[in-house]
Motif scaffolding. Structure first.
Motif, PDB file in Angstrom:
ATOM      1  N   ARG A   1       9.810  -2.127   0.705  1.00 35.20           N
ATOM      2  CA  ARG A   1       9.495  -2.926   1.450  1.00 35.20           C
ATOM      3  C   ARG A   1       7.992  -2.629   1.263  1.00 35.20           C
TER       4      ARG A   1
ATOM      5  N   TYR B   1       4.349  -1.601   3.656  1.00 40.40           N
ATOM      6  CA  TYR B   1       5.327  -0.164   4.722  1.00 40.40           C
ATOM      7  C   TYR B   1       4.297   0.184   4.657  1.00 40.40           C
ATOM      8  N   PRO B   2       3.454   0.855   5.574  1.00 37.03           N
ATOM      9  CA  PRO B   2       3.975   0.770   6.866  1.00 37.03           C
ATOM     10  C   PRO B   2       3.007   0.207   7.963  1.00 37.03           C
TER      11      PRO B   2
ATOM     12  N   ALA C   1       6.517  -4.960   8.295  1.00 39.26           N
ATOM     13  CA  ALA C   1       8.766  -3.950   7.697  1.00 39.26           C
ATOM     14  C   ALA C   1       8.821  -4.887   6.695  1.00 39.26           C
TER      15      ALA C   1
END
Length: 160
Positions: A115, A118-119, A122
């Motif tokens: 990912r 991220y954050p 997603a």
């Protein structure tokens, strides 16, 4: 990927940079960069020793940028002792960035994927080519990385 696959991926991405430094008459910087690239190749997997998700924060573009910046700062501090802080800082930062980036890219070929944003996002990415534990894939990536880096160096010094 596992350790040796990540080392190969790091050397593959760093190879042209090392060759350019050698061609510019800076073989010492080329060697320093190779050492930084190999040394940083598995740093993102330190998350397995921490209470965070594997392939979480340490497998993102943010970690790559931060790691490159930290390596550049350490390079500048160490470079001051040899009188070339700018060159050492740039070499360390670029080598670390390429190495950490290669780690994220190499993990993107596994089914688990990454990912990368991220954050903030997603979004999950996986090329789903081979499991990380595949010994043939790891050995092939190591061989490709070492071979390509050596070929780049050979071209830089004018070997046929």
């Amino acid at each position: 990927m596992y350790r040796w696959g990540h080392v190969g991926a790091a050397l593959f991405l760093y190879g042209p940079v090392g060759a350019a430094l050698t061609r510019l008459g800076e073989p010492g910087l080329a060697g320093l960069g190779a050492a930084v690239a190999v040394g940083c190749a598995t740093v993102p997997d330190a998350d397995e020793l921490l209470p965070i998700d594997h392939r979480g924060p340490t497998h993102t573009v943010w970690f790559v940028v931060a790691g490159a910046a930290v390596a550049g700062v350490f390079g500048a501090l160490g470079g001051a002792t040899v009188g070339r802080p700018g060159a050492v800082a740039a070499t360390a930062g670029v080598a670390a960035g390429l190495s950490l980036g290669s780690h994220v890219l190499a993990d993107s070929i596994t089914p688990m994927g990454i990912r990368p944003f991220y954050p903030l996002s997603a979004w999950h990415h996986s090329f789903d080519i081979t499991p990380a534990a595949n010994p043939r894939a790891n050995t092939a990536i190591l061989g490709a990385g070492v071979g390509f880096a050596l070929a780049c160096q050979a071209l830089a010094v004018g070997l046929p």
